[in-house]
Design a protein around this motif. Structure first.
Motif, PDB file in Angstrom:
ATOM      1  N   UNK A  37      27.766  44.062   4.443  1.00 13.42           N
ATOM      2  CA  UNK A  37      27.983  43.923   5.906  1.00 13.42           C
ATOM      3  C   UNK A  37      29.329  44.743   5.924  1.00 13.42           C
ATOM      4  N   UNK A  38      29.437  45.253   6.974  1.00 11.28           N
ATOM      5  CA  UNK A  38      30.553  46.179   7.516  1.00 11.28           C
ATOM      6  C   UNK A  38      31.469  45.418   8.700  1.00 11.28           C
ATOM      7  N   UNK A  39      30.964  44.788   9.102  1.00  7.45           N
ATOM      8  CA  UNK A  39      31.869  44.211  10.262  1.00  7.45           C
ATOM      9  C   UNK A  39      31.120  42.884  11.064  1.00  7.45           C
ATOM     10  N   UNK A  40      32.025  41.782  10.782  1.00  6.95           N
ATOM     11  CA  UNK A  40      31.407  40.491  11.389  1.00  6.95           C
ATOM     12  C   UNK A  40      32.147  39.953  12.747  1.00  6.95           C
ATOM     13  N   UNK A  41      33.385  40.582  13.038  1.00  6.47           N
ATOM     14  CA  UNK A  41      34.053  39.938  14.345  1.00  6.47           C
ATOM     15  C   UNK A  41      34.493  38.746  13.963  1.00  6.47           C
ATOM     16  N   UNK A  42      34.541  38.197  13.070  1.00  4.52           N
ATOM     17  CA  UNK A  42      34.721  36.887  12.441  1.00  4.52           C
ATOM     18  C   UNK A  42      35.531  36.736  10.907  1.00  4.52           C
ATOM     19  N   UNK A  43      36.197  35.833  10.685  1.00  3.53           N
ATOM     20  CA  UNK A  43      36.663  35.631   9.426  1.00  3.53           C
ATOM     21  C   UNK A  43      35.856  35.770   8.209  1.00  3.53           C
ATOM     22  N   UNK A  44      36.148  36.203   7.144  1.00  4.75           N
ATOM     23  CA  UNK A  44      35.607  36.169   5.898  1.00  4.75           C
ATOM     24  C   UNK A  44      36.518  35.802   4.753  1.00  4.75           C
ATOM     25  N   UNK A  45      35.693  35.348   3.600  1.00  8.68           N
ATOM     26  CA  UNK A  45      36.077  34.756   2.589  1.00  8.68           C
ATOM     27  C   UNK A  45      37.150  35.968   1.817  1.00  8.68           C
ATOM     28  N   UNK A  46      36.785  37.009   2.051  1.00 11.64           N
ATOM     29  CA  UNK A  46      37.635  38.309   1.478  1.00 11.64           C
ATOM     30  C   UNK A  46      39.186  38.116   1.924  1.00 11.64           C
ATOM     31  N   UNK A  47      39.333  37.841   3.235  1.00 14.42           N
ATOM     32  CA  UNK A  47      40.629  37.899   3.757  1.00 14.42           C
ATOM     33  C   UNK A  47      41.547  36.803   3.094  1.00 14.42           C
ATOM     34  N   UNK A  48      40.842  35.577   2.713  1.00 18.43           N
ATOM     35  CA  UNK A  48      41.572  34.717   2.016  1.00 18.43           C
ATOM     36  C   UNK A  48      41.987  35.105   0.536  1.00 18.43           C
ATOM     37  N   UNK A  49      41.070  35.534  -0.251  1.00 15.81           N
ATOM     38  CA  UNK A  49      41.304  36.153  -1.582  1.00 15.81           C
ATOM     39  C   UNK A  49      42.372  37.301  -1.409  1.00 15.81           C
ATOM     40  N   UNK A  50      42.212  38.033  -0.464  1.00 19.42           N
ATOM     41  CA  UNK A  50      43.209  39.186  -0.239  1.00 19.42           C
ATOM     42  C   UNK A  50      44.741  38.794   0.100  1.00 19.42           C
ATOM     43  N   UNK A  51      44.718  37.690   0.960  1.00 20.04           N
ATOM     44  CA  UNK A  51      45.928  37.118   1.459  1.00 20.04           C
ATOM     45  C   UNK A  51      46.696  36.469   0.183  1.00 20.04           C
ATOM     46  N   UNK A  52      45.702  35.831  -0.593  1.00 19.80           N
ATOM     47  CA  UNK A  52      46.383  35.359  -1.909  1.00 19.80           C
ATOM     48  C   UNK A  52      46.944  36.111  -2.824  1.00 19.80           C
ATOM     49  N   UNK A  53      46.544  37.441  -3.059  1.00 19.87           N
ATOM     50  CA  UNK A  53      46.984  38.343  -3.917  1.00 19.87           C
ATOM     51  C   UNK A  53      48.358  38.925  -3.159  1.00 19.87           C
ATOM     52  N   UNK A  54      48.337  39.057  -1.820  1.00 16.21           N
ATOM     53  CA  UNK A  54      49.653  39.483  -1.323  1.00 16.21           C
ATOM     54  C   UNK A  54      50.597  38.390  -1.561  1.00 16.21           C
ATOM     55  N   UNK A  55      50.333  36.977  -1.419  1.00 14.97           N
ATOM     56  CA  UNK A  55      51.246  36.010  -1.350  1.00 14.97           C
ATOM     57  C   UNK A  55      51.722  35.788  -2.947  1.00 14.97           C
ATOM     58  N   UNK A  56      50.813  36.311  -3.875  1.00 15.61           N
ATOM     59  CA  UNK A  56      51.180  36.321  -5.354  1.00 15.61           C
ATOM     60  C   UNK A  56      52.169  37.367  -5.509  1.00 15.61           C
ATOM     61  N   UNK A  57      52.256  38.221  -4.839  1.00 14.55           N
ATOM     62  CA  UNK A  57      53.328  39.285  -4.913  1.00 14.55           C
ATOM     63  C   UNK A  57      54.436  39.220  -4.054  1.00 14.55           C
ATOM     64  N   UNK A  58      54.215  38.616  -3.055  1.00 16.18           N
ATOM     65  CA  UNK A  58      55.540  38.244  -2.131  1.00 16.18           C
ATOM     66  C   UNK A  58      55.288  36.817  -1.676  1.00 16.18           C
ATOM     67  N   UNK A  59      56.113  35.948  -2.537  1.00 21.00           N
ATOM     68  CA  UNK A  59      55.560  34.578  -2.182  1.00 21.00           C
ATOM     69  C   UNK A  59      56.239  34.027  -1.011  1.00 21.00           C
ATOM     70  N   UNK A  60      57.129  34.780  -0.457  1.00 14.69           N
ATOM     71  CA  UNK A  60      57.765  34.600   0.949  1.00 14.69           C
ATOM     72  C   UNK A  60      56.642  34.479   2.205  1.00 14.69           C
ATOM     73  N   UNK A  61      55.491  34.976   1.791  1.00 10.74           N
ATOM     74  CA  UNK A  61      54.580  35.400   2.790  1.00 10.74           C
ATOM     75  C   UNK A  61      53.514  34.294   2.889  1.00 10.74           C
ATOM     76  N   UNK A  62      53.996  33.130   3.459  1.00 10.57           N
ATOM     77  CA  UNK A  62      53.188  31.690   3.333  1.00 10.57           C
ATOM     78  C   UNK A  62      51.811  31.882   4.234  1.00 10.57           C
ATOM     79  N   UNK A  63      51.840  32.877   5.196  1.00 13.04           N
ATOM     80  CA  UNK A  63      50.533  33.002   5.762  1.00 13.04           C
ATOM     81  C   UNK A  63      50.428  34.475   6.276  1.00 13.04           C
ATOM     82  N   UNK A  64      49.345  34.771   6.174  1.00 14.35           N
ATOM     83  CA  UNK A  64      49.180  36.449   6.316  1.00 14.35           C
ATOM     84  C   UNK A  64      48.115  36.404   7.493  1.00 14.35           C
ATOM     85  N   UNK A  65      48.060  37.431   8.367  1.00 18.01           N
ATOM     86  CA  UNK A  65      47.056  37.614   9.432  1.00 18.01           C
ATOM     87  C   UNK A  65      47.066  39.173   9.317  1.00 18.01           C
ATOM     88  N   UNK A  66      45.780  39.776   9.684  1.00 11.80           N
ATOM     89  CA  UNK A  66      45.487  41.186   9.279  1.00 11.80           C
ATOM     90  C   UNK A  66      45.146  41.764  10.755  1.00 11.80           C
TER      91      UNK A  66
END
Ligand code: PMP
Length: 365
Positions: free
Chosen positions: A7-36
């Motif tokens: 699927x290319x667009x859902x207009x709704x949150x997906x699990x991918x953004x949780x996984x991606x944000x966790x990768x960001x947080x692992x590299x930049x721990x000060x980012x407690x929450x991320x929005x895309x």
């Protein structure tokens, strides 16, 4: 490729953004929450809006010459025309069209790398300043030692939100960006580019207590704790982008930073050497994979010293284009994961030949 089938667009949150944000947080721990978001421009717009929502103040401090996309506040003093009479003044300048006067009134302009001036300007405006937004490496020019630490302390002293725009530096100068490299944690960070693996992207992240002020706000169901900063967008956290971004971030962890940074250092050293041997008056700036060549005698420390002789630089850019090298015109550049030692050597040699040809022009200027 798999994500296209899913699927290319859902207009709704997906699990991918949780996984991606966790990768960001692992590299930049000060980012407690991320929005895309879809662009870095939006990320910066949201960052300053969050700061205003957080402390209820209206003014934004940005650095002269800094680029934060094309939002309203970000369009001020990016390429200011600076007549000699105002050399020491930092007046917010509308160097683009369509800005209401309030935008200028609400923007405070700071000189990069100038601790004394920054302190006095911030102190003067402290009660009204919502945030200070900075490119930690400004247009390729690194901060002087402890400049970012000093900003952190100043922001804390006056309870001003400190925003690092890491659209360029994030996941580039190190896995954890400038905040890791310089060991200074901002309150909010904006990101873009690399985290999307080449697809349209932006993101804003930071302290939970600030990020929690953002919500998908509905008129029908207003937030119980009062108004929020609304955040919605059909293409936010786009699944293709996030799948590509995850792949890029993981790939970069496989030794890319060491390679990129050593190629960047080799290029900068080589450019400094050929400049010296050709008698060219240049400053070679940059850090990590970033590099720039500025035609100026003065050490490049801010926007004014970095834009000394654009004519010479334009001529060099044109020469390089004709030799098959595209440097962003009068702009910093970067080596990338596909760059090789051979590319770097070739670039240094061709720039050396360009500097030789520019000699007569350089003498006139
Ligand atoms: N901030 C910085 C530091 C940037 O360099 C850029 C884009 N080059 C932006 C923000 C804006 O990002 P975008 O082009 O994705 O809107």
């Amino acid at each position: 490729m798999n994500q296209i089938e899913n699927g290319t667009v859902f207009g709704a949150p997906t699990e991918l953004e949780i996984t991606h944000a966790a990768e960001i947080n692992r590299r930049m721990p000060g980012l407690e929450k991320v929005r895309y978001t879809v662009t870095g421009t939006e990320a910066c717009m949201f960052a300053v809006r969050l700061a205003r929502a957080y402390n209820g103040r209206r003014k934004i401090a940005k650095f002269e010459g800094a680029y934060h996309g094309t939002g309203e506040f970000a369009s001020i003093s990016v390429h200011p025309h600076i007549p000699d009479a105002s050399r020491n003044r930092r007046v917010p300048a509308a160097d683009t069209a369509g800005l209401p006067p309030e935008s200028l009134e609400n923007t405070v302009i700071l000189p990069f790398n100038n601790l004394e001036a920054v302190e006095s300007i911030v102190r003067r405006n402290s009660k009204e300043l919502a945030c200070i937004i900075i490119e930690p490496v400004m247009r390729g020019v690194p901060p002087k030692s402890d400049f970012l630490k000093f900003l952190r302390e100043l922001a804390d002293q006056f309870e001003i939100v400190l925003i690092f725009d890491e659209v360029i530096t994030g996941f580039r100068i190190s896995a954890g960006g400038a905040q890791e490299h310089y060991k200074v944690r901002p309150d909010i960070t904006t990101m873009g580019k690399i985290i999307g693996g080449g697809f349209p992207v932006g993101a804003v992240g930071g302290l939970d207590e600030i990020m929690s002020l953002m919500a998908h706000q509905s008129v029908k169901f207003p937030a119980p704790q009062g108004p929020k900063v609304p955040h919605a967008g059909t293409f936010n956290a786009h699944p293709i982008t996030l799948a590509a971004g995850l792949a890029a971030l993981r790939e970069l962890d496989q030794g890319s930073y060491e390679k990129l940074n050593s190629l960047g250092a080799k290029l900068r050293e080589g450019l400094a050497e050929v400049s010296y041997s050709k008698g060219a008056t240049t400053q070679i700036t940059g850090i990590g994979s970033l590099f720039n060549i500025e035609f100026t005698e003065r050490e490049t420390s801010d926007n004014r010293s970095a834009t000394a002789d654009l004519t010479l630089r334009r001529c060099l850019d044109l020469y390089l284009l004709n030799r098959g090298i595209y440097l962003p015109p009068t702009h910093f550049g970067c080596v990338s994961t596909v760059s090789t030692e051979g590319h770097v050597d070739e670039t240094i040699n061709i720039i050396s030949e360009g500097l030789e040809l520019l000699k007569p022009l350089a003498r006139q200027s």
